[in-house]
Design a protein around this motif. Structure first.
Motif, mmCIF file in Angstrom:
data_model
loop_
_atom_site.group_PDB
_atom_site.id
_atom_site.type_symbol
_atom_site.label_atom_id
_atom_site.label_comp_id
_atom_site.label_asym_id
_atom_site.label_seq_id
_atom_site.Cartn_x
_atom_site.Cartn_y
_atom_site.Cartn_z
ATOM 1 N N ASP A 82 0.829 -1.215 0.000
ATOM 2 C CA ASP A 82 0.000 0.000 0.000
ATOM 3 C C ASP A 82 0.859 1.259 0.000
ATOM 4 O O ASP A 82 0.346 2.361 0.081
ATOM 5 C CB ASP A 82 -1.019 0.002 1.160
ATOM 6 N N ASP A 83 2.183 1.085 -0.068
ATOM 7 C CA ASP A 83 3.079 2.250 -0.097
ATOM 8 C C ASP A 83 3.361 2.692 -1.532
ATOM 9 O O ASP A 83 4.026 3.703 -1.754
ATOM 10 C CB ASP A 83 4.405 1.920 0.605
ATOM 11 N N SER A 115 -1.632 4.154 1.979
ATOM 12 C CA SER A 115 -1.685 3.601 3.335
ATOM 13 C C SER A 115 -2.994 4.007 3.998
ATOM 14 O O SER A 115 -3.458 5.134 3.834
ATOM 15 C CB SER A 115 -0.512 4.131 4.152
ATOM 16 N N GLU A 147 1.082 6.017 -3.069
ATOM 17 C CA GLU A 147 0.903 5.532 -1.706
ATOM 18 C C GLU A 147 -0.559 5.605 -1.285
ATOM 19 O O GLU A 147 -1.219 6.628 -1.493
ATOM 20 C CB GLU A 147 1.749 6.337 -0.720
ATOM 21 N N ASN A 203 5.923 -3.137 4.405
ATOM 22 C CA ASN A 203 5.349 -1.829 4.684
ATOM 23 C C ASN A 203 6.233 -0.988 5.600
ATOM 24 O O ASN A 203 6.872 -1.497 6.504
ATOM 25 C CB ASN A 203 3.982 -2.019 5.357
ATOM 26 N N LYS A 204 6.209 0.313 5.343
ATOM 27 C CA LYS A 204 6.857 1.258 6.254
ATOM 28 C C LYS A 204 5.879 1.581 7.359
ATOM 29 O O LYS A 204 4.861 2.232 7.121
ATOM 30 C CB LYS A 204 7.192 2.556 5.528
ATOM 31 N N THR A 256 -2.101 -2.629 3.680
ATOM 32 C CA THR A 256 -1.213 -3.797 3.574
ATOM 33 C C THR A 256 -1.991 -5.067 3.910
ATOM 34 O O THR A 256 -1.948 -6.062 3.179
ATOM 35 C CB THR A 256 -0.021 -3.640 4.556
HETATM 36 MN MN MN Z 1 1.791 1.695 4.081
#
Ligand code: MN
Length: 264
Positions: free
Chosen positions: A8-9, A39, A37, A95-96, A109
């Motif tokens: 999802d980034d 998120s 992105e 993911n971050k 994510t």
């Molecule tokens: Mn993310």
């Protein structure tokens, strides 16, 4: 073995490419990821407009890559039903930022991974617990280990693993814990402003509020400085509440009967 990688980034996120790099010599890897992105969009699916997917010409290291003008869940649906077809493993990440506790409800994510899970494909959501995470190597190697377990048949569907790693050098990680989701909520998430014409609200990441219970994902990450692996399922039924609602139908039935008794 064929592995679908999404996130999802966005398709340009280094976490995604760290995953691809670690997996591509044990499997055929295809990337289908959002073109930006997204998120926090959870499992949302685009139903009110067409979804375009563009094969990225300059695919990194020859990996077939699609950038999708859609959500993470859209990416998995498109991939599995049109662009790629059957895969043996779905990876969402790396993911971050952690996806722990109630984060899983809004996590893009996890939202993407749920689509794989729903299609009976072993699915893994994987995150590094720092919003500015730059250290993806350990997560990538762990992912490779998980992929090998799937390949050997020791991890079988229905399977959805939510994996989180502390953002520390590998030698500082104390181990791996299998955990349950913690209770975590955010407070102070809405800020208010004015654009000169009218007020607006901005929903952002607020101050986390949690109780660190033993055996939870947050406990593993923060107290134990361990990798956390939480098995998830999509059944949100509150099993413990079922029995306390036994009397509810009888209490509500008069309202239903009264409505049914009305003239059509
Ligand atoms: Mn993310």
């Amino acid at each position: 073995m064929k592995i679908l990688v999404t996130n999802d980034d966005g398709v340009y996120s280094p976490g995604l490419w760290a995953a691809v790099e670690a997996l591509r010599d044990i499997a055929e890897v295809v990337v289908v990821a959002p073109d930006r992105e997204l998120s926090g969009v959870g499992g949302s699916v685009t139903l009110h407009s067409p979804v375009r997917a563009m094969e990225v010409e300059a695919s990194k290291n020859g990996t077939v890559t699609y950038a999708v003008e859609g959500t993470p869940a859209d990416c998995v649906i498109l991939a599995m039903e049109k662009l790629v077809g059957k895969v043996d493993l779905l990876v969402s990440g790396i993911n971050k930022g952690a996806n722990v506790g109630a984060d899983v409800l809004i996590s893009g994510t996890v939202g993407a991974a749920l689509q794989g899970y729903a299609r009976d494909v072993p699915s893994v959501a994987i995150s590094v617990a720092a919003l500015k995470a730059t250290r993806f190597d350990t997560a990538a190697q762990l992912l490779r280990g998980v992929a090998e377990q799937v390949q050997q048949g020791s991890l079988v569907p229905p399977l959805l693993l939510n994996i989180n790693l502390p953002d520390v050098p590998p030698e500082e990680i104390n181990g791996i814990e299998v955990t349950r989701l913690a209770q975590r909520s955010f407070i102070g998430t809405v800020s208010e402003g004015d654009d000169g014409r009218r007020p607006y609200y901005w929903i952002a990441r607020g101050k986390p509020k949690w109780r660190v219970r033993k055996g939870t994902d947050i406990w593993a990450l923060r107290r134990r400085r361990c990798v956390s692996i939480t098995p998830l399922h999509a059944d949100m039924t509150a099993v413990r509440v079922l029995s306390s609602l036994k009397g509810l139908p009888a209490q509500l039935l008069p309202a239903l009967r009264a409505e049914q008794a009305k003239e059509p």
